[in-house]
Enzyme design. Structure first.
Site, PDB file in Angstrom:
ATOM      1  N   GLU A  84      -4.161   4.319   6.303  1.00  0.00           N
ATOM      2  CA  GLU A  84      -4.079   4.241   4.727  1.00  0.00           C
ATOM      3  C   GLU A  84      -4.476   5.436   4.071  1.00  0.00           C
ATOM      4  OE1 GLU A  84      -5.687   1.032   1.302  1.00  0.00           O
ATOM      5  OE2 GLU A  84      -5.274   0.332   3.549  1.00  0.00           O
ATOM      6  N   SER A 112     -10.762   1.059   3.414  1.00  0.00           N
ATOM      7  CA  SER A 112      -9.859   0.421   4.756  1.00  0.00           C
ATOM      8  C   SER A 112      -9.282   1.696   5.270  1.00  0.00           C
ATOM      9  CB  SER A 112      -9.205  -0.767   4.353  1.00  0.00           C
ATOM     10  OG  SER A 112      -9.843  -1.414   4.041  1.00  0.00           O
ATOM     11  N   ARG A 150       0.728  -1.218  -0.001  1.00  0.00           N
ATOM     12  CA  ARG A 150       0.024   0.016  -0.006  1.00  0.00           C
ATOM     13  C   ARG A 150       0.750   1.459  -0.042  1.00  0.00           C
ATOM     14  NH1 ARG A 150      -2.062  -3.621  -1.233  1.00  0.00           N
ATOM     15  NH2 ARG A 150      -3.754  -4.644  -0.304  1.00  0.00           N
TER      16      ARG A 150
END
EC number: 1.3.1.98
Length: 353
Positions: A344, A240, A163
């Protein structure tokens, strides 16, 4: 054309955040480059905005220029190795995935239903259901703000990780387009994710028709509130909110010991290529005593009722309330297990944990 004092909440999937001082809608690569260069020449703050799906904007907004990527379109070149798909940065990601499947291409189907624009996928190294952008990305066309030059950067040079990339969290580079290597036999990538394999009733590693994989992924995502729906507040999120923490084996063992001491189910864990362990952030949140819907039905911002990794705006929330909830969740996990969760989404300006 630029407009002024535009509410950024209208341009984000969280539907939170104050106004931008100036908004420029850029319809193609040249317009993006021109808008960025103009903002840089003026010395004012710059925010490049795609689909707004991975962004947290403060309540007082952004005191600068926002360049919204509205470049659209993709092209497919078939060769002996399969297909090379090139997409403009402003193209809606799921529209691209759907088009690739309908054109008989395989590889992107497990990334179905992810909101946002194509240009953000290399920045975040987007991944889901066993597939990451880094598995498929060939290169990206990137504007370097420091030099003003546009260059084709190989995927291997983008620093792609879990990520993340060398672009994420920095203001220097802007993705204008990306190219992906796909297959042409109409089959999916090998099904690696256990939940998806069970849904498709196949063994891990099997390839299935790409359309079947896409349908299964969309079904799973909808069940978790992870497909945008204007009428469903469980989807008013940034996806998320925390990444799955990657920890050393000693930390993973300590987490397992603490979970067992609480008489809770084990936390899902996956070995990583570098010998560490990736822990399920959702499981850590749940084991720390944060239920779905926390802190309660009257809260204007709360944990999704379907997935503990999503923090949702119920229609009347503020960014300050969202960040307070994020801190609460993060601190509960750290107190319970000694693991600090990392957000995130990109936190803009004054938005900070």
């Amino acid at each position: 054309m630029p407009t002024t004092t535009v509410p950024l909440a209208d341009l984000t999937t969280l539907r939170l955040g104050g106004p931008a001082r100036r908004l420029v809608r850029a319809a193609d690569r040249d317009a993006i480059v021109d808008a960025v260069r103009e903002a840089d020449a003026s010395g004012e703050p710059l925010l490049v905005l795609g689909g707004g799906s991975n962004l947290v904007v403060p309540d007082d907004g952004f005191d600068g220029t926002v360049v919204r990527l509205e470049s659209r379109g993709h092209a497919v070149t078939r060769d002996d190795e399969g297909a090379l798909l090139e997409v403009e940065a402003g193209e809606d990601w799921d529209t691209l995935v759907a088009a690739s499947v309908s054109e008989g291409l395989g590889g992107l189907e497990c990334l179905s239903g992810i909101p946002g624009c194509a240009g953000a996928t290399p920045v975040q190294n987007v991944g889901a259901y066993g597939v990451e952008v880094s598995d498929l990305l060939v290169d990206a066309t990137v504007l370097d703000r420091a030099t003003g030059e546009v260059a084709l950067v190989p995927a291997a040079d983008l620093g792609l990780g879990y990520r993340t990339s060398r672009i994420k969290g920095r203001d220097r580079e802007i993705v204008l387009a990306a190219r992906f290597r796909l297959t042409t036999d109409g089959l999916s990538a090998p099904v690696r994710y256990a939940e998806l394999a069970r849904t498709l009733d196949v063994e891990p590693g099997v390839r299935v028709p790409a359309a079947d994989a896409r349908d299964a992924v969309l079904g799973l995502r909808r069940g978790k509130g992870m497909v945008l729906d204007e009428t469903d507040h469980d989807t008013w999120s940034a996806g998320s909110f925390f990444t799955n923490p990657v920890v050393g084996n000693d930390v993973a063992d300590e987490v397992a010991r603490r979970v067992a001491a609480l008489d809770q189910r084990p936390v899902t864990a996956w070995p990583t290529d570098d010998g560490r362990v990736k822990l399920s952030a959702a499981a850590l949140i749940e084991r720390a005593g944060v239920p779905r819907g926390h802190p309660g039905p009257d809260a204007p911002v709360r944990v999704s009722t379907r997935h503990t990794l999503a923090l949702t705006n119920r229609g009347g929330g503020t960014t300050s309330q969202l960040l307070a909830l994020a801190r609460d969740v993060r601190d509960r996990v750290e107190t319970a297990f000694g693991v600090r969760l990392v957000p995130e989404p990109v936190l803009v300006g004054g938005a900070a944990l």
